[in-house]
Design an enzyme around this catalytic site. Sequence first.
Site, short mmCIF file in Angstrom:
data_model
loop_
_atom_site.label_atom_id
_atom_site.label_comp_id
_atom_site.label_asym_id
_atom_site.label_seq_id
_atom_site.Cartn_x
_atom_site.Cartn_y
_atom_site.Cartn_z
N LYS A 90 47.45 43.87 79.23
CA LYS A 90 46.34 43.01 78.86
C LYS A 90 46.82 41.82 78.03
CE LYS A 90 41.69 43.44 76.79
NZ LYS A 90 40.73 44.39 76.19
N SER A 136 36.43 43.92 78.17
CA SER A 136 37.34 42.80 78.15
C SER A 136 38.66 43.08 78.88
CB SER A 136 37.64 42.42 76.70
OG SER A 136 38.30 43.48 76.00
N SER A 159 35.49 48.29 76.62
CA SER A 159 36.39 47.34 77.27
C SER A 159 37.43 47.97 78.18
CB SER A 159 37.09 46.47 76.22
OG SER A 159 36.18 45.55 75.66
#
Length: 483
Positions: A78, A153, A177
């Site tokens: 990420k 996210s 997320s």
Amino acid sequence: MEWNSQSAEKIAAALRAGEVTSAELTDEAITRIERDDKAINAICVPDFDRARAAARGADQARARGEDRPLLGIPVTVKESYNVAGLPTTWGMPPHRDYMPAEDAVQVSRLKSAGAVVLGKTNVPLGLQDVQTFNEIHGTTNNPWDHNRTSGGSSGGSAAALAAGFGALSIGSDLAGSLRTPAHFCGVYAHKPTLGLASPRGMVAPHAPALPVDLDLAVVGPMARTARDLTLLLDVMAGPDPLTLGVAHDLALPPARHERLCDFRVLVLGNHPLIPTGSAVRAGVNRVADALVDGGARVEWHSPLLPDLTEAALLYTQLLFSSSVARFPVEAYEQLRTRAAGLSADDQSLEAARLRAMVLSHRDWIEANSRRELHRHGWRQLFAEFDAVVCPITPTPAFPHDHNPDPRERRIDIDGVEYPYFDQLVWAGLPTMPGLPATAVPAGRSPEGLPVGVQLVGPMYEDRTPLRLAELLEQQIGGFQAPA
């Protein structure tokens, strides 16, 4: 065979058997990204030259007789994790050129385990959305339907896995997320017990990478199979070597049961503050039926369940009070004025979010004390049950909505609109008390979109929901690649 569509477990076995090399795997993954990612936009910061060098190094290490858990396996990371030599922006334009000097703890652990990092995956602005888009890197599309979000996210990581861009990814979770993108893209994710995996270096640009104890937020694994989640969690789990790691070793207890028929499961399909859409309800029912068919004891109600309304309000207070901690004074005063204008009769989640943004420290302490009572309630519940099954969000992936004011966005649940952030209540159910939760695929909606559910387990017993995820994968199937 396209190796990068296989599980990490199968890839590792093939590498050990000499059926494929890491260099071949990495070249295949890069070719696939270059071919397919223009339409998805999951990989926002490629690192292909260093990936190829790492793959060659992995093959040389294996030739010397080395074997590590992820040796030679291509993975993604990420964007919010610091990776030395790559930008960390969190999608924020003022920080587009920020380059950290050292790897986050979890990136270091991936590399020490032998993983080959292909690059970084896209995130929403400041990691603060249920979608993934930002001015620097653009919008990440759902591989199942490019007109819909991949979630947020960790939306770039979920989309990358669904599209076959590497076997594993790492993300983070504060408001679903990890779990929401997994649910929207049809893959697996695990939100660990709070504090189980060190988050140091998963930090906003220019902020020092210190070993802080985060409230609510965790870092965790994403994969295309349940067993791969366990493989990656074993690499990630453990205290920060600068703090608790000085004196503590991690020893996670084994799963409570190995057979489906031995599990005691509470299934929750409805929340008092928001309805569950028909597609997600069908997914919950599908999992419940599989549990019954497998001989598990399944209940739909329990007096031991902590109050869901109070739990959602506590989560809202804890989450949104922290989200404005660094707001400019002028913006904070505007929030105080708006909150003061609320009617005392307004007990909506939208009002709760606004009140939470101006919560006093005294009131935060009270909310935290209430949280401890909920944690105790969960301990009592998990003396009678081994896991709880419930939704992650009320709907499958929704169409992109880039309205710059999230307060004006709405979520459509079977034709009725609700405030956008109301959908967070299910994600908050395990987050507020810090419980582990595993997101698993649970079929598809009538429109062909993935639907997932979460398996919530007892604190520090992460192997229990992970094992249940494995058994459900055998019972109802798991990840299916988009057509």
